[in-house]
Design an enzyme around this catalytic site. Structure first.
Site, PDB file in Angstrom:
ATOM      1  N   CYS A  82       0.950  -1.163  -0.149  1.00 57.41           N
ATOM      2  CA  CYS A  82       0.076   0.025   0.070  1.00 57.41           C
ATOM      3  C   CYS A  82       1.041   1.395   0.155  1.00 57.41           C
ATOM      4  O   CYS A  82       1.516   1.599   0.826  1.00 57.41           O
ATOM      5  CB  CYS A  82      -0.936   0.140   1.103  1.00 57.41           C
TER       6      CYS A  82
ATOM      7  N   CYS B 262      -0.453   4.069   2.384  1.00 54.52           N
ATOM      8  CA  CYS B 262      -0.231   3.841   3.583  1.00 54.52           C
ATOM      9  C   CYS B 262       1.079   4.049   4.260  1.00 54.52           C
ATOM     10  O   CYS B 262       1.665   4.565   5.347  1.00 54.52           O
ATOM     11  CB  CYS B 262      -0.665   2.435   4.002  1.00 54.52           C
ATOM     12  N   ASP B 263       2.466   3.407   3.162  1.00 53.87           N
ATOM     13  CA  ASP B 263       3.553   3.173   3.726  1.00 53.87           C
ATOM     14  C   ASP B 263       4.591   4.069   2.969  1.00 53.87           C
ATOM     15  O   ASP B 263       5.833   4.023   3.312  1.00 53.87           O
ATOM     16  CB  ASP B 263       4.019   1.857   3.478  1.00 53.87           C
TER      17      ASP B 263
END
Length: 310
Positions: A137, A140-141
């Site tokens: 992701c 997300c990261d």
């Protein structure tokens, strides 16, 4: 301690676009329903950076579109339970029982909209470096790797879109592509090829990643010559496809060879009163628009089933 038993007209399992749409329609019809979600509301859409192919929006962030869908469903009366994990499901023509960590539901109808999840990278060190350099992701990261060299593995729209997003943070993004072409939209390919911070490594496959506690390098292999080499890379993001989340249902619901739920055009499964919608369903195209369509049909079919069997 015995669990509380609740009777319900419609249980919607999954709160991605298909599940939320089903929730919108069932709420408008005043059907007694509940949406169960054990991950994030919005599904994969929530983690998409930019969406340009959803009608009504020239361009919209995935998280914004997911939030709007959730807000609309809730405003119409839908109830979403994000925190009650499903432990067991038993689905038959006679009874449909969903047991969570705190409750047992007897449902008249069920819509399965659990979606799909990213396939894990098939490398020996995937588990060791999961969350420590191996990710799935970008939204997300990605920010964790500002100023670093990172990789993206894949050849579809997701890989192309996330490479573009990651280029905002990274010093360089290396797209590791096992073929000499992409499967994504030409517009996306053109954008990636024009991005000075992205380098495309055609005809290369990811073999493994190395490091101590965190990933420090990647081993890649030329798919034509077989030559291997190690390159410095602090993270790799995998976009090699998805797999359906159907483990809970495989004992009762017919699946295809890939594990997707088999339905007819009206979302009916092999069990009467049980429907499947969205990416979890066996079909040719998996898009937000097709998931929304599936959710609409499933909700209308569930309502009809409830009325016919009163």
């Amino acid at each position: 301690m015995s669990k509380k038993v609740n009777d319900i007209d419609l249980m919607i399992i999954g709160a991605g676009p298909a599940g939320l749409t089903a929730g919108i329609y069932s709420s408008r019809s005043k059907v007694n329903s509940l949406i169960l979600e054990d991950a994030i509301v919005g599904g994969q859409v929530k983690n998409s950076y930019t969406i340009e192919n959803y009608p009504g929006f020239k361009e919209v962030e995935g998280s914004e579109l997911a939030d709007l869908m959730q807000q609309q469903a809730v405003s119409l009366g839908a109830t979403i339970d994000e925190f009650d994990m499903i432990e067991k499901v038993s689905l038959s023509n006679e009874k449909k029982i969903i047991e969570t960590s705190s409750c047992i539901y007897n449902a008249k109808t069920v819509i399965i909209a659990t979606g799909a999840q990213p396939k894990k990278l098939p490398i020996p060190s995937e588990e060791k470096f999961s969350g420590k350099g191996v990710h799935y992701c970008a939204v997300c990261d990605g920010a964790m790797y500002e100023g670093k060299v990172i990789g993206v593995v894949g050849g579809g729209n997701s890989a192309l879109e996330e490479a573009q997003f990651l280029s905002r943070f990274a010093e360089k993004v290396l797209i590791i592509r096992r073929h000499d072409y992409f499967n994504g939209e030409q517009k996306r390919v053109d954008e990636v090829e024009a991005n000075p911070k992205i380098e495309i490594m055609y005809n290369y496959d990811l073999v493994d990643v190395n490091g101590d506690n965190f990933m420090e390098s990647a081993i890649i292999r030329n798919t034509k010559t077989g030559e291997e080499k190690e390159i410095e890379m602090k993270a790799v993001f995998g976009y090699i496809g998805t797999e359906p989340k159907t483990d809970l249902f495989k004992q009762d619901i017919k699946l295809d060879k890939q594990g997707y739920i088999i339905t007819d055009e009206n979302m009916n499964t092999n069990v009467r009163g049980v429907y499947a919608a969205g990416d979890v369903r066996a079909k040719r195209y998996r898009q937000i628009t097709t998931a929304v369509s599936d959710g609409t049909i499933a909700a209308l079919e569930a309502e009809k089933y409830i009325l016919d069997n009163k």
